[in-house]
Every structure is written in C-alpha cells, then in structure tokens.
Design an enzyme around this catalytic site. Structure first.
Site, PDB file in Angstrom:
ATOM      1  N   ASP A  88     -12.754 -48.928  27.426  1.00 31.22           N
ATOM      2  CA  ASP A  88     -12.613 -49.698  28.564  1.00 31.22           C
ATOM      3  C   ASP A  88     -11.914 -48.855  29.675  1.00 31.22           C
ATOM      4  OD1 ASP A  88     -14.128 -52.137  28.527  1.00 31.22           O
ATOM      5  OD2 ASP A  88     -12.597 -52.762  27.040  1.00 31.22           O
TER       6      ASP A  88
ATOM      7  N   ASP B 254      -9.354 -49.671  31.102  1.00 29.72           N
ATOM      8  CA  ASP B 254      -7.955 -50.260  31.408  1.00 29.72           C
ATOM      9  C   ASP B 254      -6.931 -49.267  30.585  1.00 29.72           C
ATOM     10  OD1 ASP B 254      -8.312 -50.779  28.801  1.00 29.72           O
ATOM     11  OD2 ASP B 254      -8.679 -52.696  29.020  1.00 29.72           O
TER      12      ASP B 254
ATOM     13  N   ASP C  55      -5.394 -49.989  27.521  1.00 28.86           N
ATOM     14  CA  ASP C  55      -5.643 -49.623  26.386  1.00 28.86           C
ATOM     15  C   ASP C  55      -6.506 -48.493  26.315  1.00 28.86           C
ATOM     16  OD1 ASP C  55      -3.602 -51.325  25.967  1.00 28.86           O
ATOM     17  OD2 ASP C  55      -4.882 -52.785  24.860  1.00 28.86           O
TER      18      ASP C  55
ATOM     19  N   GLU D 104     -14.432 -48.547  21.270  1.00 31.75           N
ATOM     20  CA  GLU D 104     -13.144 -49.553  21.136  1.00 31.75           C
ATOM     21  C   GLU D 104     -13.330 -50.897  20.786  1.00 31.75           C
ATOM     22  OE1 GLU D 104     -11.274 -49.654  24.998  1.00 31.75           O
ATOM     23  OE2 GLU D 104      -9.710 -50.962  24.036  1.00 31.75           O
TER      24      GLU D 104
END
Ligand code: 28F
Length: 648
Positions: free
Chosen positions: A513, A515, A517, A440
């Site tokens: 990650d 998180d 996103d 990402e």
C-alpha cells in the site's frame, strides 16, 4: 662503499670536492628507483613531497608557518617557505656552505646525526640532494633576515658559488627545480590533483601549517587553480573531511580526539562514526601514510574493540550471556585517523608502508584504554549511540550468517527445492515470462491469487498483517527468517551464493500500500535485495507495483487515479459531478479490481527499481537499525519512493 669513502678530504675549493660529491649523486641518477621508488608519475610527484617535507620539518620545529607550492611552465616546480632559511655558513667538516652540503651530498641528513630535527618525515634530509640529482637544474634562494643568497645546480652539480643577490628583512627558503626528462621518461607533467591530495593530507597532519598550491602553468587547457590548505583542527578536521567525502551522515555529533605521549613519541587519534557501513581508518607515522598499517593501527583496533566491549558490559548494553562485539561490528561506519610521531620509525615490508615499532603500539593502546573509556563515561548519550550501532551491526551480521547457513542447507537437498507453503506459483516455468508478486498481507494475497493470470503470475503473501513499524526492526526481520520464503521462491540464493541464472521469475514485483506500513515493507525488501542480491536490481528485475488511490466514475466511464492531482483532473474532465471512490488499500480490493488496476500487464503502472537508489536504501537501512523511533518513522515517510524509471 659508504659515504666517507666516497668523499675526498675536505678542501677549501668546492671544485675538487664536488667531483667526489658528484660521485655520490651519480648513484642516485643511476638507480633513481632506489631513492624515490619509481621514475614514473609517482616518482615525479615524490620530488615535490621531498622538498615540501623539508619545509614541514622546519614548520614542526616551530619556525615556519607557510609553504607555497607553484607549478610553473616547462615542468618546473617552485617551493617557498618562511622558515629560518637553510644555513649558508661554511660547513665545519665539508668546508663549503651548509646549503651546498644539503643539496649535493647524499645522506647529508643522516650523516650529521639525523636531520637535526627530532621528528622528521621524508628521507630525513636526504631528500634535497636526491631531488637535485634528478633535476636538469635546481636553484635555491635563501633569505636569512639580511641577505638573499642564491645557488644553481645542474644534474646535481654545483654550477656557481653561493652568491648574494640582494638584501632582505625576511627569512625563508625557495627551491625551484626542473625534473630531468631523461630520467622521468614516462612523464614530466605534474597532476594538480595528485599533489593537492597529498598536500592536503600534510596540512591535516600538521595542524595550523598553511600550504598553498598554485597552478601557474600557462597552458591554454589549464584553468588557473589555487588551493589554500590550513586546518587548525588538524586530524579532527581530517576526520570531518573524510566523513563529508563519504557523503554519509555523522552518527555521533562530535569528533572524539585523544592524544598522549611517551618519551619523544606522540600519538593522536581522532574518530567519528557515520551512518554508513564502510570503515575508514587512516594511519600515519611521521606524517607518512602507513598504507599497510602496523603496530599503531592494529593496537588502535584491538584497544577500541576492548574498550567498547568493556563499556557495553559495565553499562549493561551487553547481557551476561551475550557474546562480545567483534571489531568488524564496532568498526562499521567508523572514520578514524591515527597519527604517531616518533624518532626512530621502523618501517617493515617492501613498500615501507607498515610501521614496526612496538612501543608506539603500547602508547596507542594505553590512550584508547584510558582516554576513550573516560570519554565514553563523560558522554553517555554518545556512548549509547555508538553501542547501539555496534550491536545493530552485530545482529545484522548474525542474521546474514543465519540466512547463509539456511541457504547452504537448502542447496544440500537433491532435486527440486521445495517451494514455500505460502507461495501460489504460476503454471509456466519460463523464467523470461513469469512474474512474482510479493504482496503485503494475507487478504490482499487472497484477492491477488484469484485475480491474477495463473499462467505467468505467482503470488507470495508476506507477514500476514504487517508488523507494527515500531517493532519491525530490519535486523529482527532478518533474524526471524521472515525473508526465507522470498529467498527460496526466487531460487537464486543470496550474497556470495547468489546465482542469477537460477532466478525463477522475470519480474519481481513488490506490491504494498501507499501508506507508512507499505513503505516500510518496500524498504525492508529493497534493503534486503540491495545488500544480499544487488544483481537483481542491477539487471532490472525488481519492480514496485503502483496501486491506484482513487477511482473517478460517471455512468459507465471511469478513470483510476494514482495521485491527488490526477484525481482532480479526471473529476474535472468528467464534468465536475463524478463519483470519487478512494481505494482503501490492496486488502480491500476485490480480485477484479486488483487485476484491472495492478496486475494486468496491459493496464498497470509499475516502477522499475534502479541501482541509483542504492545510496538511499543504504541510508534507510542504517536509519532502520537505529534505536530512535521518531527519526526512523520520519525518514521512512519522507523517503517512501524508491524508483525512478516509469515502466507501464
Ligand atoms: C623549499 C624547501 O628546505 N626549508 C628548510 C631549513 C632550515 C634549517 C635547516 C632547512 C643544518 C645541517 C641539517 C636553519 N637554521 N624548504 C626548505 N629550512 N634546514 S631546510 O637546517 C638543516 C640542518 O643539516 C635551519 C637553524 N637550523 C636549521
């Protein structure tokens, strides 16, 4: 030879008469398949349906509301209803009790102007005599409100005169029979679940009728079972039931129910959309499941597509130059039951599973055109959900189509396919040893390129900076060709062109990650793999990288922690005064940190994605396609993890 020729002139004595009757039923015993389809398990079960159908006819006429079906020892079945009881008076033409006519004369129903009922399932009254012909013995008991009558038959032959065996205030019919093992040579063993599923269907199609199925067989290996089937909601309940069975969620909250009639014909339709993509349309004519559809089913589909498009245009869900939504887009996730009842059902095809009457098609069409339109106009919120779903399906279909075309163009090029610009490939081309990290963001990509083992590890950064969750609709991502570099780098092609032997890497590692996103990007990629490259997951090639969340360090000793609990444990282990560094994200790690924590096969933690997660991804995908932002975001957060097997 027709039935009249088979029958002798009526006499008072059934003995003489029954010889002729016998000839009629002998035809059934000679060629049972002609009457019940087969003499296998299906035919065996069909006997029960024929008897139950007679009770249902009585119920549809409004005189019966309870039917009991019992499985007894020795392959015997008993069906009891609380209808008026089959008439016991002498039949004017045959000169024997009507009940004896019903059980011993083939085509009894047809001969006397149909079954006497306007709408009838089954073989229109021929059922009872066919079942009798194929049974070693059959006993009927009739309660007419004053007496209980009884008669016994063997292989279809009357064994004794109809006699009174008691008094009663009740009414009803009880039929007990033993299928003839010399006819049902495969098996005479009834399967509770086969009967249950057909009887449940009948209970749904005939709202309010109570059908009880009991297993009273004394076999040690059989648990006592009893099912009480009664659905006041009729086909509405049926749709709810089908939806529950599909394990999907409802898209629109309420079952839409529409009905109408034309002359003696009636049609009723119940429909609901689920969050899945399968379509389940069940159609019935006179409660017979028309497996191959027919006029009622095809009219339903055409009319539904027309009305959804009309609504979509009128209320501007579709712009002037948008193409019409296709049936397949509208039908995605649809659960529907179409049930028609008509006096002169014409069945086409060998299996009699396709309805041919054109007038009933017109009736169904009119119901959908008018009443479905009214429904949508009266329920704009639901209409919006349905339209949004259809449009999302249409977008996804077009995007997949695009991806396929792209695939075709690619495979047209001779020689080695050009690799995507962003791919930093590895040196080795041994597909049993190589790995590709789909990373990402560009900055994490940069670190990964520097920190990797360049012999075996390839890096493909995606998306630059991740799109805003709100904007990143799955269908948009497909549509924007964002996944093209992944498809090209893997080398396998997608969907029907997928070829695992062309896979260029052993491990495909999604590196994002921990998180929102990051979980979004995982969802997008996994959903894409599930739908277009499921074999990749099945064969265990897809992994999720697990970057640590914290580094806990004291002096030269340090530990990487992947959870808060782990962090606390290491902190305590190091004496309670260690430094705790929080990794901000892949993008902020330097190449060495990235190698140590996430890339190094000796030290990293990865999760292998399993097919067991397919169901979940399936739901996530649909959720992502929805218009509502909040549930989507919540869902993604709650379902961030997609992997089960830990693979270190
Ligand atoms: C366990 C199986 O077969 N139930 C039935 C009736 C009631 C009538 C009926 C049946 C007369 C000439 C067709 C009674 N009173 N259960 C059953 N319940 N058949 S079968 O009539 C049959 C017609 O041939 C019935 C008045 N009308 C009809």
């Amino acid at each position: 030879m027709n039935q009249d020729e088979l029958l002798a002139p009526v006499t008072e004595s059934y003995d003489e008469n029954s010889i002729q009757v016998l000839e009629g039923l002998e035809a059934v015993r000679k060629r049972p398949g002609m009457y019940i389809g087969s003499t296998g398990e299906r035919g065996l079960h069909h006997l029960v349906y024929e008897i139950v159908d007679n009770s249902i006819d009585e119920a549809l006429a409004g005189f019966c509301d309870k039917i009991l079906v019992e499985l007894l020892d020795d392959g015997v079945v008993r069906v009891t209803d609380n209808g008026r009881g089959i008439p016991v008076g002498i039949h004017p033409q045959k000169g024997i009790p009507t009940v004896s006519v019903v059980f011993t004369i083939l085509h009894a129903g047809g001969k006397f102007g149909g079954s006497g009922y306007k709408v009838s399932g089954g073989l229109h009254g021929v059922g009872a005599s066919v079942v009798n012909a194929l049974s070693s013995w059959l006993e009927v008991e009739i309660a007419d409100g004053s007496h209980i009558y009884s008669q016994r038959y063997e292989c279809g032959n009357i064994k004794e005169d109809l006699k009174i065996i008691g008094d009663t205030e009740k009414t009803g019919t009880k039929v007990t029979f033993k299928p003839d093992p010399s006819i049902f040579t495969d098996t005479t063993r009834y399967d509770f679940d086969i009967l249950l599923s057909r009887l449940r269907e009948q209970a749904f199609l005939n709202a309010g009728i109570r059908i009880v199925l009991k297993d009273n067989r004394s076999d040690a290996d059989l648990p006592d079972r009893e099912e009480d089937l009664c659905y006041e909601g009729g086909i509405r309940s049926y749709v709810e039931y089908l939806l529950e069975k599909s394990k999907k969620d409802k898209l629109n909250e309420n079952v839409i129910y529409l009905n109408g009639s034309q002359g003696d014909s009636v049609a009723e339709i119940a429909l609901l959309w689920s969050t899945g993509y399968d379509t389940k349309i069940m159609s019935f004519a006179n409660t017979i499941h028309t497996v191959d559809g027919g006029t009622h089913e095809s009219s339903f589909k055409t009319a539904l597509a027309r009305v959804i498009n009309k609504y979509g245009r009128t209320f501007k869900f579709l712009k002037d130059n948008d193409a019409n939504l296709k049936s397949e887009d509208i039908n995605e996730g649809l659960v529907a039951v179409v049930s028609v009842k008509l006096t002169d059902a014409q069945f086409e095809s060998q299996t009699k599973a396709k309805l041919g009457n054109t007038a009933i098609g017109t009736l169904v069409n009119n119901i959908i055109a008018e009443k479905m339109m009214n429904y949508l106009e009266d329920h704009p919120a639901e209409a919006k959900i349905i339209l949004d779903k259809s449009i999302a399906s249409s977008n996804a279909r077009e995007a997949a189509q695009k991806a396929r075309e792209l695939q075709r163009n690619k495979s047209g090029i001779a020689g080695k396919t050009r690799m995507p610009e962003k791919l930093t490939d590895c040196i080795s081309d041994d597909p049993t040893k190589t790995e590709i990290f789909i990373v990402e963001g560009d900055s994490a990509g940069g670190s990964a390129v520097e920190g990797r083992n360049s012999t075996y590890q390839a890096i493909l950064p995606l998306w630059g900076k991740m799109l805003n969750v709100e904007k990143a609709r799955v269908d948009k991502v497909y549509g924007n060709d964002k996944l093209t570099p992944v498809i090209v780098a893997l080398g396998t092609g997608i969907a029907e062109n997928f070829d695992i032997s062309k896979l260029r890497y052993d491990k495909i590692v999604i590196m994002a990650d921990a998180d929102v996103d990051g979980s979004h990007i995982r969802t997008l990629l996994l959903t894409f793999f599930f739908r277009y490259m499921p074999k990749l997951i099945e064969t265990g090639h897809v992994y999720l990288a697990q970057p640590p969340l914290y580094r806990v360090a004291k002096g030269k000793r340090y530990f990487d922690a992947f959870t808060d609990e782990e962090k606390d444990r290491y902190f305590a282990e190091l004496g309670g005064d260690a430094d705790v560094q929080r990794y901000k994200g892949l993008g902020e790690m330097n190449p060495e940190q990235l190698w140590e924590t996430t890339l190094d096969p000796e030290k990293r933690t990865m999760l292998k994605v399993s097919m067991a997660d397919a169901e979940l991804a399936d739901q996530v995908f649909t959720m992502l396609m929805g218009e509502e932002v909040e549930p989507r975001r919540k869902f993604i957060e709650e379902n961030a993890v997609f992997a089960t097997d830990l693979d270190i």
